[in-house]
Design an enzyme around this catalytic site. Structure first.
Site, mmCIF file in Angstrom:
data_model
loop_
_atom_site.group_PDB
_atom_site.id
_atom_site.type_symbol
_atom_site.label_atom_id
_atom_site.label_comp_id
_atom_site.label_asym_id
_atom_site.label_seq_id
_atom_site.Cartn_x
_atom_site.Cartn_y
_atom_site.Cartn_z
ATOM 1 N N ARG A 114 0.838 -1.200 0.000
ATOM 2 C CA ARG A 114 0.000 0.000 0.000
ATOM 3 C C ARG A 114 0.868 1.244 0.000
ATOM 4 O O ARG A 114 1.872 1.319 0.709
ATOM 5 C CB ARG A 114 -0.932 0.017 1.221
ATOM 6 C CG ARG A 114 -1.928 -1.144 1.212
ATOM 7 C CD ARG A 114 -2.887 -1.084 2.365
ATOM 8 N NE ARG A 114 -3.729 -2.283 2.399
ATOM 9 C CZ ARG A 114 -4.579 -2.572 3.374
ATOM 10 N NH1 ARG A 114 -4.717 -1.748 4.393
ATOM 11 N NH2 ARG A 114 -5.296 -3.684 3.329
ATOM 12 N N ARG A 154 2.318 1.025 10.195
ATOM 13 C CA ARG A 154 1.839 1.478 8.884
ATOM 14 C C ARG A 154 2.997 1.437 7.885
ATOM 15 O O ARG A 154 3.744 2.397 7.724
ATOM 16 C CB ARG A 154 1.278 2.901 9.006
ATOM 17 C CG ARG A 154 0.297 3.285 7.902
ATOM 18 C CD ARG A 154 -0.311 4.645 8.172
ATOM 19 N NE ARG A 154 -1.098 4.660 9.384
ATOM 20 C CZ ARG A 154 -2.372 4.264 9.468
ATOM 21 N NH1 ARG A 154 -2.984 3.810 8.397
ATOM 22 N NH2 ARG A 154 -3.021 4.313 10.616
ATOM 23 N N GLU A 187 -6.193 -0.953 15.861
ATOM 24 C CA GLU A 187 -6.826 -1.899 14.929
ATOM 25 C C GLU A 187 -5.861 -3.000 14.498
ATOM 26 O O GLU A 187 -4.718 -2.732 14.123
ATOM 27 C CB GLU A 187 -7.322 -1.154 13.690
ATOM 28 C CG GLU A 187 -7.959 -2.060 12.636
ATOM 29 C CD GLU A 187 -7.968 -1.454 11.248
ATOM 30 O OE1 GLU A 187 -7.996 -2.237 10.287
ATOM 31 O OE2 GLU A 187 -7.919 -0.214 11.139
ATOM 32 N N SER A 234 -10.062 -5.791 10.406
ATOM 33 C CA SER A 234 -11.301 -5.148 9.981
ATOM 34 C C SER A 234 -12.096 -6.191 9.213
ATOM 35 O O SER A 234 -11.606 -6.743 8.223
ATOM 36 C CB SER A 234 -10.971 -3.948 9.087
ATOM 37 O OG SER A 234 -12.101 -3.159 8.854
ATOM 38 N N ARG A 266 1.097 -6.560 12.644
ATOM 39 C CA ARG A 266 0.522 -5.917 13.834
ATOM 40 C C ARG A 266 0.356 -6.911 14.978
ATOM 41 O O ARG A 266 0.407 -6.527 16.155
ATOM 42 C CB ARG A 266 -0.812 -5.265 13.482
ATOM 43 C CG ARG A 266 -0.656 -4.066 12.558
ATOM 44 C CD ARG A 266 -1.900 -3.203 12.476
ATOM 45 N NE ARG A 266 -1.693 -2.064 11.582
ATOM 46 C CZ ARG A 266 -2.490 -1.014 11.505
ATOM 47 N NH1 ARG A 266 -3.581 -0.963 12.252
ATOM 48 N NH2 ARG A 266 -2.229 -0.039 10.662
#
Length: 426
Positions: A261, A276, A348, A351, A390
């Site tokens: 990403r 991130r 988070e 999701s 994560r």
């Protein structure tokens, strides 16, 4: 994508759904284009009928030897053939305009999704585990760098910022976490493990909703391929263009893949550490269901993701996202947030979204009930089961020891060759 027939019949409901997303009304504009497109469709049908009738009459005139009628009918057919391309072009122009509008609009939220503009309006559904009260808890990057096994500097030397190189026991720990997740999801929860392509074409990303709206969040090759931002793209497109037997459903797929990403909108956020990154790994879960199965499957998939954290003994909470915080393709989303003692907050880690038939319409993926001719669009769901990097972060922060080492969670020890704790490399 949306059903134009439904919009015709429910324009107010369509605009009300967009309003819940913070968007203005679009039904009027879409239906005006739709009316124009249908006029050209009717005109084309009329031209085709006239051409077919005239063509049939040409043969009859020739058989009768009526030369004048034969020539008149041939001229009429020629005129119609010259008129049709213009009508077809106008029809396509209107249909493309409708498609452009609808492909850029997000899914309509489910009725039970809470209203809100941003994450502040998300609602906690449940919480599990007690956050560990650690004295002077460190963040994962301080722990990893002190262990000598988390190297951002070397990664930056070859790739720039937002990359990491894991070494030694931490590299093995990440692999152990992913293997544990895959074994759990395939062995106990009925998912089929896949090794999907990491490079996909435009239509695959269009099918799951990343294109055309979110091109800037992706990495594109010099050819016609894009690097996947998540295995959701590859796994969901397994059924692209297919008509499935409804009795086969649900289908459940999982994969551990790298994800890529650009983080275009993340300037200044989580600039240190592994939260991130441009490249990270994730175990993805995807389900394809009949329309009446998706709500129950959404709850089930969320529980599958939560079970990973329970077995790792990592405290978490589950949130239902409000209308303003949901992803583009979702009609309802649960975020699972893991406790990070180094940050002193929940972050988070998964999701899980029910997309309804939103992606299926873009992919033209349908199912047919047994004994029936009529098909209907399937429902698709996706979720992280979990984000591997994560999860590594959460293990480091929750299992950190006063001497700088990191204890290995019980369920991961078999994958670590029996190693009890990770210590600094000598």
């Amino acid at each position: 994508m949306f059903d134009i027939k439904w919009i015709r019949e429910n324009p107010d409901a369509f605009d009300a759904g967009l309003a819940r997303r913070g968007l203005g009304p679009r039904a009027g504009e879409v239906l005006m284009l739709d009316e124009d497109a249908r006029k050209f469709t009717h005109a084309l049908n009329d031209l085709q009928e006239r051409r077919n009738a005239a063509s049939k009459q040409i043969g009859q005139a020739k058989a009768k030897g009526d030369e004048d009628e034969f020539n008149r009918l041939r001229e009429e057919v020629d005129r119609i053939k010259h008129q049709m391309p213009a009508a077809e072009a106008e029809q396509k122009k209107k249909q493309d305009a409708i498609r452009d509008i609808l492909s850029g609009l997000p899914n309509i939220p489910a009725d039970d999704v809470p209203e809100g503009e941003d994450e502040a309006a998300n609602v906690e559904v449940r919480k599990w585990g007690e956050p560990k009260g650690l004295n002077n808890a460190k963040e994962h990057f301080d722990i990893g760098e002190a262990l000598g096994q988390m190297d951002f500097e070397t990664a930056a030397k070859m790739s720039g910022s937002r990359f990491v190189m894991l070494k030694g026991s931490l590299a093995r720990l990440e692999r152990a976490i992913a293997s544990f997740m895959l074994d759990l999801h395939t062995g106990e929860f009925g998912y089929t493990e896949c090794q999907p392509p990491l490079l996909v074409r435009d239509e695959a990303l269009y099918g799951t909703g990343q294109l055309p709206k979110f091109a800037e969040d992706l990495f594109k090759s010099t050819g016609d391929h894009w690097l996947i931002p998540t295995a959701e793209v590859s796994l969901t497109n397994i059924v692209s263009g297919d008509i499935l037997d409804e009795e086969e459903l649900p289908l459940r797929f999982t994969a551990w893949t790298p994800c890529f990403r650009s983080e275009a909108g993340a300037a200044g956020r989580d600039t240190r550490g592994m939260i991130r990154l441009h490249q990270f790994s994730k175990v993805e879960l995807v389900s394809v269901t009949a329309p009446d199965q998706s709500n129950a499957e959404h709850e089930r998939m969320t529980e599958c993701a939560e079970e990973v954290l329970k077995r790792l003994e990592l405290p978490y909470r589950t949130m239902v996202l409000c209308t303003g915080d949901m992803g583009f393709g979702a009609r309802k989303t649960y975020d699972i947030e893991v406790w990070l003692p180094g940050q002193g907050q929940y972050r988070e880690i998964s999701s899980v979204s029910n997309c309804g038939d939103f992606q299926a319409r873009r992919m033209n993926s349908r199912c047919r009930p047994k004994g029936e001719k009529q098909t209907k669009f399937v429902h698709t769901l996706n979720g992280s089961g979990l984000a591997v990097g994560r999860t590594l972060v959460a293990v480091l922060e929750n299992y950190q020891q006063a001497d700088g080492s990191v204890a290995v969670p019980e369920v991961l020890k078999p994958y670590m060759g029996g190693v009890e704790k990770i210590e600094a490399q000598k």
